[in-house]
Design an enzyme around this catalytic site. Structure first.
Site, PDB file in Angstrom:
ATOM      1  CE1 TYR A 214      42.376 -39.812   3.189  1.00 56.91           C
ATOM      2  CE2 TYR A 214      42.214 -41.731   1.733  1.00 56.91           C
ATOM      3  CZ  TYR A 214      42.596 -41.031   2.903  1.00 56.91           C
ATOM      4  OH  TYR A 214      42.789 -41.949   3.822  1.00 56.91           O
TER       5      TYR A 214
ATOM      6  CE  LYS B 250      41.460 -33.507   7.296  1.00 52.29           C
ATOM      7  NZ  LYS B 250      42.806 -33.898   7.568  1.00 52.29           N
TER       8      LYS B 250
ATOM      9  CG  ASP C 225      34.673 -35.672   3.445  1.00 54.06           C
ATOM     10  OD1 ASP C 225      35.579 -36.513   2.657  1.00 54.06           O
ATOM     11  OD2 ASP C 225      34.858 -34.941   4.391  1.00 54.06           O
TER      12      ASP C 225
HETATM   13  P1  KE4 Z   1      40.854 -39.286   8.744  1.00 55.99           P
HETATM   14  O1  KE4 Z   1      40.201 -40.733   8.818  1.00 55.99           O
HETATM   15  O2  KE4 Z   1      42.204 -39.383   8.349  1.00 55.99           O
HETATM   16  O3  KE4 Z   1      40.596 -38.532  10.194  1.00 55.99           O
HETATM   17  O4  KE4 Z   1      40.151 -38.457   7.742  1.00 55.99           O
HETATM   18  C1  KE4 Z   1      40.059 -39.007   6.351  1.00 55.99           C
HETATM   19  C2  KE4 Z   1      39.635 -37.672   5.506  1.00 55.99           C
HETATM   20  C3  KE4 Z   1      38.243 -37.524   5.110  1.00 55.99           C
HETATM   21  N1  KE4 Z   1      37.798 -36.542   4.326  1.00 55.99           N
HETATM   22  C4  KE4 Z   1      38.788 -35.566   3.898  1.00 55.99           C
HETATM   23  C5  KE4 Z   1      38.145 -34.415   3.011  1.00 55.99           C
HETATM   24  C6  KE4 Z   1      40.039 -35.533   4.281  1.00 55.99           C
HETATM   25  O5  KE4 Z   1      40.875 -34.556   3.853  1.00 55.99           O
HETATM   26  C7  KE4 Z   1      40.462 -36.524   5.239  1.00 55.99           C
HETATM   27  C8  KE4 Z   1      42.010 -36.945   5.618  1.00 55.99           C
HETATM   28  N2  KE4 Z   1      42.990 -35.901   5.139  1.00 55.99           N
HETATM   29  C9  KE4 Z   1      44.186 -36.254   5.158  1.00 55.99           C
HETATM   30  C10 KE4 Z   1      44.978 -35.061   4.408  1.00 55.99           C
HETATM   31  N3  KE4 Z   1      44.754 -34.973   3.091  1.00 55.99           N
HETATM   32  C11 KE4 Z   1      44.717 -36.856   6.175  1.00 55.99           C
HETATM   33  C12 KE4 Z   1      46.339 -37.013   6.276  1.00 55.99           C
HETATM   34  C13 KE4 Z   1      46.664 -38.359   6.464  1.00 55.99           C
HETATM   35  O6  KE4 Z   1      46.216 -38.944   5.636  1.00 55.99           O
HETATM   36  O7  KE4 Z   1      47.743 -38.604   7.143  1.00 55.99           O
END
Ligand code: KE4
Length: 438
Positions: free
Chosen positions: A150, A273, A245
């Protein structure tokens, strides 16, 4: 989906009902609704170090850590001081501030494969921009991603794997026209021949390969030996951009992320993060040859009202400065304590006769209710999510807050204690009993 619980939930239930009347599902990110694990989502009101408290004053040992950012625990004093200090001078100016270069310096010093970095406000923005940049740089259209990975919710990345190998992704969300995913190829993770096949099928048409170098989003799944090297060699040979990523792995699995841990040099890196210290920050970066295409230097456009926000920059700087100063202590400690925790719970499952497997890289890990190794989405998806839900709810009732999905990574931080670990293992023994009974 309410379920019986010994935990006090009245206040959280009231807050959930109130939120649902104004916010879809009562949440601002779907996973927080607990749809895949059932039960009442606690409304958290405060956190300190490795613990959080909810509106019913239940206390939890937290292994979500805001989905990764809080490697130094909740309400880290230096991070709070930095945010308050910045806020006293104003919250946003829509103009450059010294703090942006301060954070850039810290990020680039830890990730020497990057010469320039652009800050945005989320991981989604970071990956969306990196893909646009890869397409601008290569003048190619197709992108390769992997099932179970993701990278945020940009249209082109919300794809389900097409049937068979190297078929084009099909939209994985309502509202994404198939035209928006027609150039996205979704492949099985940890399968190099699938990537070779895609490059031969879409010869000279693939702009980039984007990968989580340690997958967190199907649960924690590390790359097989030589897989990342294989991706690097293939993308070099095919002159495609390799995007790591590292939104989750950056500063998590090592101070220099997965690219330090595995000594692989991607072309572009996306981050988020931890670099925001718990405030909204994303980033993408790479060599000048590619980054100098980004506006205002070049023709690839990307912008953001709150990009480089001074409070977020201050929080990120306070977090990264501590990690830089204490990395010789922190990362070995995270490795040791995470190993004790993950192995301790695995041993409890074995004693209880519960089929459990686990993956861990540093302080990101997942226990899968699965009797086979989990190496990709096909194997991960065979996990018993109903059992995971029972385990999750029992752990929560006993004060252990795990990520509310079988397909998410859990995180341990520098403020987790030996007592936290022991309590978690003890709670797991009770939870496995509950799982076996049901
Ligand atoms: P954000 O847009 O949520 O800040 O980041 C997207 C993203 C991009 N790349 C990786 C590897 C990620 O894990 C994420 C977002 N992670 C999720 C948890 N698996 C965020 C939690 C959520 O969606 O509420």
């Amino acid at each position: 989906m309410a379920s019986t619980t010994s935990r006090k939930v009245e206040q959280s239930r009231r807050l959930q009902q109130r939120a649902e009347s104004m916010i879809p599902g009562g949440v601002n990110s779907p996973v927080r609704a607990f749809r895949s694990v059932g039960g009442d989502p606690p409304f958290i009101v405060r956190g300190k170090a490795s613990h959080t408290w909810d509106a019913d004053d239940n206390e939890y040992i937290d292994y979500v850590c805001s989905w990764g950012p809080l490697i130094l625990g909740h309400a880290d004093p230096a991070v709070l001081d930095a945010i308050v200090g910045a806020a006293c001078n104003g919250t946003s100016f829509g103009a450059s501030t010294p703090s942006e270069a301060d954070l850039a310096e810290l990020v680039l010093s830890a990730f020497p494969n990057m010469q320039k970095v652009r800050f945005v406000s989320s991981g989604t923005e970071a990956t969306m921009s990196a893909i646009r940049l890869a397409r601008a740089y290569t003048k190619r259209k197709y992108i390769v991603k992997f099932e179970g990975c993701y990278h945020g919710h940009a249209d082109a990345l919300l794809v389900k794997a097409g049937s068979g190998v190297a078929t084009l992704g099909i939209p994985g969300s309502a509202g994404v026209p198939e035209e928006f995913t027609q150039f996205t190829v979704a492949l099985p993770f940890n399968n190099l021949s699938a990537v070779e096949h895609a490059f031969s099928k879409f010869k000279h048409q693939i702009a980039c390969v984007i990968v989580e170098p340690v997958v967190g989003n199907m649960g924690c799944v590390p790359a097989a030996d030589d897989y990342l090297v294989g991706l690097r060699l293939l993308t070099e040979k095919e002159r495609a951009v390799l995007i790591f990523d590292e939104v989750m792995t950056g500063f998590r699995v090592a101070f220099g992320g997965a690219q330090e841990l595995y000594n692989i040099k991607p072309d572009l890196t996306t981050m988020g993060k931890i670099i925001g210290g718990g405030l909204p920050v994303g980033a993408y970066g790479g060599p000048n040859e590619i980054m100098d295409l980004v506006a205002p230097l070049g023709p690839m456009y990307q912008a953001g009202t709150l990009s480089g926000n001074p409070l977020a920059m201050a929080a990120g700087c306070a977090m990264l400065k501590q990690l830089r100063e204490r990395k010789a202590e922190i990362y070995p400690q995270l490795e040791k304590m995470s190993g004790e925790l993950v192995e301790g719970v695995a041993a409890a499952a074995k004693d209880a006769g519960v089929a459990l497997t686990h993956n861990r890289v540093g302080s990101m890990f997942t226990w899968f209710f699965n009797d086979r190794p989990v190496t990709d989405w096909e194997s991960a998806s065979k996990s018993n999510t109903e059992m995971f839900g029972k385990f999750f709810r029992s752990m929560l009732d006993n004060g252990i807050y795990l990520p509310p999905s079988q397909f998410e990574a859990a995180f341990l931080g520098a403020t987790h204690t030996a007592e936290d670990i022991q309590k978690t293992i003890a709670a797991a023994k009770v939870a496995f009993g509950a799982v076996k009974e049901s």
